[in-house]
Design a protein around this motif. Structure first.
Motif, PDB file in Angstrom:
ATOM      1  N   ARG A 176       0.825  -1.197   0.000  1.00 50.58           N
ATOM      2  CA  ARG A 176       0.000   0.000   0.000  1.00 50.58           C
ATOM      3  C   ARG A 176       0.865   1.256   0.000  1.00 50.58           C
ATOM      4  N   GLU A 177       0.328   2.315  -0.586  1.00 55.24           N
ATOM      5  CA  GLU A 177       1.012   3.587  -0.525  1.00 55.24           C
ATOM      6  C   GLU A 177       0.929   4.122   0.899  1.00 55.24           C
ATOM      7  N   SER A 218      -1.723  10.236  -4.084  1.00 52.51           N
ATOM      8  CA  SER A 218      -1.001   9.178  -3.368  1.00 52.51           C
ATOM      9  C   SER A 218       0.419   9.627  -3.104  1.00 52.51           C
ATOM     10  N   GLN A 277      -7.079  12.233  -7.488  1.00 57.17           N
ATOM     11  CA  GLN A 277      -6.571  11.077  -6.753  1.00 57.17           C
ATOM     12  C   GLN A 277      -5.138  11.388  -6.350  1.00 57.17           C
ATOM     13  N   SER A 308      -2.951   7.867   0.733  1.00 60.85           N
ATOM     14  CA  SER A 308      -3.800   7.822  -0.455  1.00 60.85           C
ATOM     15  C   SER A 308      -5.165   8.407  -0.119  1.00 60.85           C
TER      16      SER A 308
END
Length: 364
Positions: A197-198, A214, A212, A201
């Motif tokens: 996972r970032e 991130s 979006q 986000s």
């Protein structure tokens, strides 16, 4: 959070104000936001507030000199997804590393390397912006050191141009892994159930425009990727960097023109570190451009040692921090809470935050 070495210094185009275990990841060269009528020809705005030396304001570093490319060479042949051979056996528990190359414009692409992170700390993590050297080679500058991704058929490999730079291939990985590859082209994005996972986000939407956002957790700077949706003329993604790690983001129509502005907040990892902020404004629903954020005035910097907090208050941006009195230790301010309020105004080349008030609240 995995702390990373900061031996390499990245050059960035940001308003300066979190990935994998193993050796730390230096920041990489990133792209400036696309030129628009509001920022074309203007220097990218930004500030860095140095909490270790009260009153010092460091300007943002200059952009990396762009790689000179043949304007007839496009990034299109490189766009796609690539993965190590163990990716096909991921359901059996095998580790894997994958490369996602995403188009920014005809002559630049976002190169993102990620690895399996559902069972262990990620093996490799890398972010950069590449430009084509020729029809088979995409080059990313890492603090002035070329890292080249070469495409041969459907296989992608990474290499350096000088023997002294070979450390770059393993610097972004752990456990003996490298960026060398080979990575074979695959038909789908990285497995969302397995990919690491970032660090941050979120999705922000207002007035039929969506962003979006991130960010990874590389230190001392995090790479931030912004993907706009709903802009009618220019929806190119933006890859930039912020000091420390991203802590939040907000959206609002600050100038009441029917189109949104959004801000991304960050902070260094040390206690009392300076807060950072970058912002963008939508131009009539067509494109977006960076907002200029001014440094603290001389008066506002009196007793300043970082610890900034930012928030949108209706159609204003608020900034606050505790004031340090003479003799206060770095982790124990005794002064008031200083609050600054900014309005969004039109500048000569870009919209800017303009300070309209500064107040202080005594705390018990």
């Amino acid at each position: 959070m995995n702390t990373r070495r900061s031996g390499l210094v990245a050059v960035i185009v940001v308003l300066a104000l979190s990935a994998c275990s193993g050796p730390s990841t230096p920041p990489v060269a990133v792209a400036a936001p696309p030129a628009t009528p509001a920022n074309d020809g203007a220097s990218a705005p930004g500030i860095t507030e140095d909490s270790s030396e009260a009153g010092a304001v460091s300007p943002p570093e200059a952009p990396t000199e762009p790689v000179v490319v043949n304007l007839e060479t496009s990034v299109d042949p490189f766009i796609g997804y690539y993965a190590t051979e163990d990716y096909a056996r991921r359901s059996e528990g095998y580790d894997w590393v994958a490369v996602d190359i995403e188009k920014i414009d005809d002559h630049s692409a976002y190169v993102k390397v990620r690895s399996r992170g559902d069972r262990k700390n990620p093996t490799c993590t890398f972010d950069g912006v590449g430009t084509p050297v020729d029809g088979t080679t995409l080059e990313v500058q890492v603090d002035g050191h070329p890292l080249r991704f070469t495409l041969a058929g459907n296989a992608l490999t990474a290499a350096v141009t000088a023997e002294d730079d070979r450390y770059l291939l393993s610097y972004f990985c752990s456990g003996g892994a490298t960026l060398e590859g080979p990575f074979v082209q695959i038909s789908e994005p990285m497995d969302a159930a397995q990919v690491a996972r970032e660090a941050y986000s979120t999705t922000l939407s207002l007035q039929q425009v969506t962003f979006q956002i991130s960010a990874n957790d590389t230190l001392p700077r995090a790479t931030v990727v912004i993907r706009p949706e709903g802009l009618t003329e220019d929806s190119r993604l933006v890859v930039t960097q912020v000091e420390g790690m991203v802590t939040g983001a907000e959206i609002e129509d600050l100038n009441a023109d029917g189109w949104p502005e959004f801000f991304i907040y960050s902070r260094g990892i040390e206690p009392g570190a300076a807060g950072g902020i970058i912002g963008y404004s939508v131009n009539g629903g067509k494109s977006m451009s960076a907002i200029t954020i001014p440094p603290l005035s001389e008066e506002a910097r009196i007793g300043y040692r970082g610890g900034d907090e930012f928030t949108i208050i209706e159609t204003s941006l608020g900034r606050r921090f505790r004031v340090f009195r003479e003799g206060d230790p770095d982790n124990a301010p005794t002064g008031p809470m200083r609050q600054l309020t900014y309005h969004l105004t039109d500048g000569e080349t870009a919209r800017t935050l303009t300070l309209v008030s500064m107040t202080e609240i005594e705390l018990p």
